[in-house]
Design a protein around this motif. Sequence first.
Motif, PDB file in Angstrom:
ATOM      1  N   THR A   1      -1.894  -5.376 -44.283  1.00 33.80           N
ATOM      2  CA  THR A   1      -1.133  -6.325 -43.488  1.00 33.80           C
ATOM      3  C   THR A   1       0.348  -6.070 -43.678  1.00 33.80           C
ATOM      4  O   THR A   1       0.772  -5.419 -44.648  1.00 33.80           O
ATOM      5  CB  THR A   1      -1.469  -7.772 -43.900  1.00 33.80           C
ATOM      6  OG1 THR A   1      -0.670  -8.677 -43.149  1.00 33.80           O
ATOM      7  CG2 THR A   1      -1.201  -7.982 -45.373  1.00 33.80           C
TER       8      THR A   1
ATOM      9  N   ALA B   1      -4.986 -21.655 -47.046  1.00 36.06           N
ATOM     10  CA  ALA B   1      -4.649 -22.879 -46.307  1.00 36.06           C
ATOM     11  C   ALA B   1      -5.113 -24.126 -47.049  1.00 36.06           C
ATOM     12  O   ALA B   1      -4.415 -25.148 -47.064  1.00 36.06           O
ATOM     13  CB  ALA B   1      -5.283 -22.828 -44.914  1.00 36.06           C
TER      14      ALA B   1
ATOM     15  N   THR C   1      -8.166 -16.473 -46.007  1.00 36.74           N
ATOM     16  CA  THR C   1      -7.245 -17.254 -45.181  1.00 36.74           C
ATOM     17  C   THR C   1      -7.481 -18.752 -45.357  1.00 36.74           C
ATOM     18  O   THR C   1      -6.535 -19.538 -45.509  1.00 36.74           O
ATOM     19  CB  THR C   1      -7.402 -16.863 -43.710  1.00 36.74           C
ATOM     20  OG1 THR C   1      -7.200 -15.457 -43.575  1.00 36.74           O
ATOM     21  CG2 THR C   1      -6.396 -17.595 -42.845  1.00 36.74           C
TER      22      THR C   1
ATOM     23  N   LEU D   1      -1.620 -17.423 -40.478  1.00 37.16           N
ATOM     24  CA  LEU D   1      -2.079 -16.300 -41.288  1.00 37.16           C
ATOM     25  C   LEU D   1      -3.249 -15.555 -40.677  1.00 37.16           C
ATOM     26  O   LEU D   1      -3.513 -14.419 -41.067  1.00 37.16           O
ATOM     27  CB  LEU D   1      -2.464 -16.796 -42.692  1.00 37.16           C
ATOM     28  CG  LEU D   1      -1.314 -17.308 -43.570  1.00 37.16           C
ATOM     29  CD1 LEU D   1      -1.831 -17.682 -44.941  1.00 37.16           C
ATOM     30  CD2 LEU D   1      -0.214 -16.264 -43.683  1.00 37.16           C
ATOM     31  N   ARG D   2      -3.975 -16.174 -39.777  1.00 32.91           N
ATOM     32  CA  ARG D   2      -5.117 -15.462 -39.190  1.00 32.91           C
ATOM     33  C   ARG D   2      -4.670 -14.254 -38.392  1.00 32.91           C
ATOM     34  O   ARG D   2      -5.402 -13.266 -38.275  1.00 32.91           O
ATOM     35  CB  ARG D   2      -5.931 -16.409 -38.309  1.00 32.91           C
ATOM     36  CG  ARG D   2      -5.305 -16.752 -36.977  1.00 32.91           C
ATOM     37  CD  ARG D   2      -6.068 -17.847 -36.280  1.00 32.91           C
ATOM     38  NE  ARG D   2      -5.471 -18.134 -34.965  1.00 32.91           N
ATOM     39  CZ  ARG D   2      -6.071 -17.866 -33.815  1.00 32.91           C
ATOM     40  NH1 ARG D   2      -7.266 -17.316 -33.799  1.00 32.91           N
ATOM     41  NH2 ARG D   2      -5.468 -18.146 -32.672  1.00 32.91           N
TER      42      ARG D   2
ATOM     43  N   LYS E   1      -2.257 -12.396 -39.348  1.00 36.76           N
ATOM     44  CA  LYS E   1      -1.771 -11.436 -40.334  1.00 36.76           C
ATOM     45  C   LYS E   1      -2.890 -10.867 -41.198  1.00 36.76           C
ATOM     46  O   LYS E   1      -2.839  -9.686 -41.583  1.00 36.76           O
ATOM     47  CB  LYS E   1      -0.734 -12.104 -41.249  1.00 36.76           C
ATOM     48  CG  LYS E   1       0.477 -12.661 -40.528  1.00 36.76           C
ATOM     49  CD  LYS E   1       1.378 -11.571 -40.007  1.00 36.76           C
ATOM     50  CE  LYS E   1       2.655 -12.136 -39.426  1.00 36.76           C
ATOM     51  NZ  LYS E   1       3.551 -11.062 -38.940  1.00 36.76           N
ATOM     52  N   ILE E   2      -3.896 -11.688 -41.503  1.00 39.99           N
ATOM     53  CA  ILE E   2      -4.932 -11.285 -42.451  1.00 39.99           C
ATOM     54  C   ILE E   2      -6.214 -10.883 -41.741  1.00 39.99           C
ATOM     55  O   ILE E   2      -6.818  -9.866 -42.072  1.00 39.99           O
ATOM     56  CB  ILE E   2      -5.204 -12.428 -43.459  1.00 39.99           C
ATOM     57  CG1 ILE E   2      -3.942 -12.720 -44.270  1.00 39.99           C
ATOM     58  CG2 ILE E   2      -6.349 -12.052 -44.389  1.00 39.99           C
ATOM     59  CD1 ILE E   2      -4.102 -13.852 -45.261  1.00 39.99           C
ATOM     60  N   LEU E   3      -6.648 -11.673 -40.776  1.00 41.77           N
ATOM     61  CA  LEU E   3      -7.890 -11.367 -40.091  1.00 41.77           C
ATOM     62  C   LEU E   3      -7.734 -10.153 -39.183  1.00 41.77           C
ATOM     63  O   LEU E   3      -6.627  -9.727 -38.852  1.00 41.77           O
ATOM     64  CB  LEU E   3      -8.351 -12.573 -39.281  1.00 41.77           C
ATOM     65  CG  LEU E   3      -8.698 -13.843 -40.087  1.00 41.77           C
ATOM     66  CD1 LEU E   3      -9.135 -14.947 -39.154  1.00 41.77           C
ATOM     67  CD2 LEU E   3      -9.775 -13.568 -41.112  1.00 41.77           C
TER      68      LEU E   3
ATOM     69  N   THR F   1      -1.148 -23.250 -41.403  1.00 42.83           N
ATOM     70  CA  THR F   1      -1.377 -22.047 -42.208  1.00 42.83           C
ATOM     71  C   THR F   1      -2.514 -21.215 -41.645  1.00 42.83           C
ATOM     72  O   THR F   1      -2.426 -19.974 -41.604  1.00 42.83           O
ATOM     73  CB  THR F   1      -1.671 -22.444 -43.667  1.00 42.83           C
ATOM     74  OG1 THR F   1      -0.628 -23.291 -44.147  1.00 42.83           O
ATOM     75  CG2 THR F   1      -1.759 -21.221 -44.552  1.00 42.83           C
ATOM     76  N   ILE F   2      -3.588 -21.862 -41.208  1.00 40.42           N
ATOM     77  CA  ILE F   2      -4.716 -21.130 -40.638  1.00 40.42           C
ATOM     78  C   ILE F   2      -4.282 -20.361 -39.396  1.00 40.42           C
ATOM     79  O   ILE F   2      -4.549 -19.154 -39.250  1.00 40.42           O
ATOM     80  CB  ILE F   2      -5.870 -22.096 -40.305  1.00 40.42           C
ATOM     81  CG1 ILE F   2      -6.579 -22.537 -41.583  1.00 40.42           C
ATOM     82  CG2 ILE F   2      -6.861 -21.434 -39.347  1.00 40.42           C
ATOM     83  CD1 ILE F   2      -7.454 -21.489 -42.213  1.00 40.42           C
TER      84      ILE F   2
ATOM     85  N   ARG G   1     -11.878 -11.708 -45.537  1.00 41.71           N
ATOM     86  CA  ARG G   1     -10.542 -12.035 -45.034  1.00 41.71           C
ATOM     87  C   ARG G   1     -10.488 -13.467 -44.503  1.00 41.71           C
ATOM     88  O   ARG G   1      -9.503 -14.181 -44.708  1.00 41.71           O
ATOM     89  CB  ARG G   1     -10.150 -11.054 -43.934  1.00 41.71           C
ATOM     90  CG  ARG G   1      -9.940  -9.629 -44.424  1.00 41.71           C
ATOM     91  CD  ARG G   1      -9.579  -8.718 -43.264  1.00 41.71           C
ATOM     92  NE  ARG G   1      -9.311  -7.364 -43.721  1.00 41.71           N
ATOM     93  CZ  ARG G   1      -8.960  -6.362 -42.931  1.00 41.71           C
ATOM     94  NH1 ARG G   1      -8.818  -6.577 -41.625  1.00 41.71           N
ATOM     95  NH2 ARG G   1      -8.731  -5.164 -43.421  1.00 41.71           N
TER      96      ARG G   1
END
Length: 303
Positions: A204, A287, A283, A256-257, A259-261, A252-253, A279
């Motif tokens: 990421t 959160a 996440t 970041l999803r 960026k991470i998922l 946050t969910i 992942r």
Amino acid sequence: MEFLNQSGSRQRKLQPKIRMRGTTMDPSDPSPLFEDTSAGVNKHDHSGVGKGPDVYPGQALLSDPMSNLAMAYGSSLASHGKEMMDKNLDRFIPISKLKYYFAVDTVYVGKKLGLLVFPYMHENWEVSYQQDTPVAPRFDINAPDLYIPVMGFITYVLVAGLALGTQNRFSPEILGIQASSALVWLIIEVLAMLLSLYLVTVNTDLTTIDLVAFSGYKYVGMIVGVVAGLLFGRTGYYLSLLWCCISIFVFTIRTLRLKILSEAAAEGRLVRGAKNQLRMYLTMAIAAAQPVFMYWLTFHLVR
């Protein structure tokens, strides 16, 4: 030339001696016209020093080739050490990019605070780019910043001091403990996220500063909860904190999803594969940790 005075004795009248042009000076004359001062000019007695110009110790040091070589080597060594320190420090904390995270204005701060408290109506969560570079936060509400987390942390410490003062529990030591504990928990949280991303092997573009920014947004909800508790008691504290906890969880969910998922999960399709599931769990864990820290750092401030 002689003349007679009143007493009748003879006296000789003195006349100045006049030297005619072209005549030589009498060496036996005791009163020369000009005094010879050439022998006393710049007359110094330096024992052990030659007849050349004065030599000072600093000049001898500067003229020494070994001293110049040592000074050049020391300067080169210092510059090389500074370059290595900046390079290694920038690997973990990109200090050169800090200016980007503080490029905010009043409009951005107002919209971002509204998004943190009420993120349910926001649809587009993608960060805008310009020539493979993310635009400054003041041009994109989805871009992470450090201004709100830093100001939120400072305001949280001040509000905590106010809450302790209303309960006659304020002291500089307690306020210092409150600030240091909040900072330590923030560092632990960021280190835990870095370790989790490393263990899950997530590729990421999240940097350490991005994680600090996302972890620092919870101070906004903490301030709202403590202020509501001061105004409306524990009932107001719990209701406002519950709302802010849900809001920061959703924020946050959704942030970041992307960026991470994986791209499939970011587009809303079914997440398949053990790696993508890890992942997703990571996440959700990041959160879910935000409300826990929000309650842990504020519940003792309202009575």
